[in-house]
Scaffold this motif. Structure first.
Motif, short mmCIF file in Angstrom:
data_model
loop_
_atom_site.label_atom_id
_atom_site.label_comp_id
_atom_site.label_asym_id
_atom_site.label_seq_id
_atom_site.Cartn_x
_atom_site.Cartn_y
_atom_site.Cartn_z
N ILE A 137 44.79 54.37 36.94
CA ILE A 137 44.43 52.97 37.18
C ILE A 137 45.65 52.25 37.74
O ILE A 137 46.77 52.76 37.68
N SER A 138 45.43 51.05 38.27
CA SER A 138 46.55 50.32 38.85
C SER A 138 47.44 49.77 37.73
O SER A 138 46.97 49.44 36.64
N SER A 141 46.54 46.34 36.26
CA SER A 141 45.39 46.19 35.35
C SER A 141 45.70 46.66 33.93
O SER A 141 44.87 46.49 33.03
N PRO A 144 45.81 43.46 31.24
CA PRO A 144 44.49 42.98 30.83
C PRO A 144 43.70 44.03 30.05
O PRO A 144 43.02 43.71 29.07
N GLU A 145 43.80 45.28 30.47
CA GLU A 145 43.07 46.34 29.76
C GLU A 145 43.64 46.52 28.36
O GLU A 145 42.90 46.70 27.38
N ARG A 148 42.28 43.79 26.18
CA ARG A 148 40.89 44.04 25.82
C ARG A 148 40.80 45.12 24.74
O ARG A 148 40.07 44.97 23.75
#
Length: 164
Positions: A137-138, A141, A144-145, A148
């Motif tokens: 993944i980038s 991100s 934020p991930e 979450r």
């Protein structure tokens, strides 16, 4: 040559030190200074490392780990040693039970959350870039991930915490 070396490495060192500083409770300038000293020692012992940018990144992380370890060993305000009671069987059993509950709960998280949290808590202290590459993944991100996933973890652990 040394002046050119400093000029070429300063932006990388500054960025790496700034990224690690908040996680270890040190000032970025202190980390930079410690790494410059390590590099000077290394140059005096036999020349520069083959991959200087990689060495620099690793040196910053190693210095940040050293700062974190030193902080854990410091005496608390009460005068007690930070790890007092470390060998108390009851404390050890309770800590092991908490770790078990946490590991089991992390495994129950949805999607990439288990792998992400395991990577973030890894003993080999990977960078965000390494974690992003591992998960595919980038790097942007990950924050934020992570938020979450930690929210999900909090919700799953809430009944466990309330039971205590």
């Amino acid at each position: 040559m040394a002046h050119e070396l400093v000029l070429s490495l300063r932006p990388l060192l500054s960025a790496e030190a700034s990224a690690e500083a908040s996680g270890c409770g040190a000032e970025a300038g202190d980390l930079e200074q410690a790494v410059w000293l390590r590099l000077l020692e290394r140059l005096g012992e036999g020349g520069p490392p083959p991959d200087l940018p990689l060495w620099l990144r690793r040196a910053v992380r190693a210095e940040a780990r050293r700062v974190r370890r030193a902080a854990r060993r410091e005496t608390a305000l009460t005068g007690e040693v930070a790890d007092a009671g470390r060998h108390d069987p009851e404390r050890l059993a309770l800590a092991a039970a908490r770790r078990r509950v946490l590991r089991d709960t992390v495994r129950r998280l949805p999607g990439r959350c288990p792998r992400l949290l395991e990577a973030l808590l890894s003993a080999h202290d990977p960078t965000y870039r390494e974690i992003a590459g591992e998960l595919g993944i980038s790097q942007g991100s990950l924050g934020p991930e992570r938020s979450r996933c930690l929210g999900c973890l909090r919700r799953l652990l809430a009944p466990e915490v309330a039971a205590r």
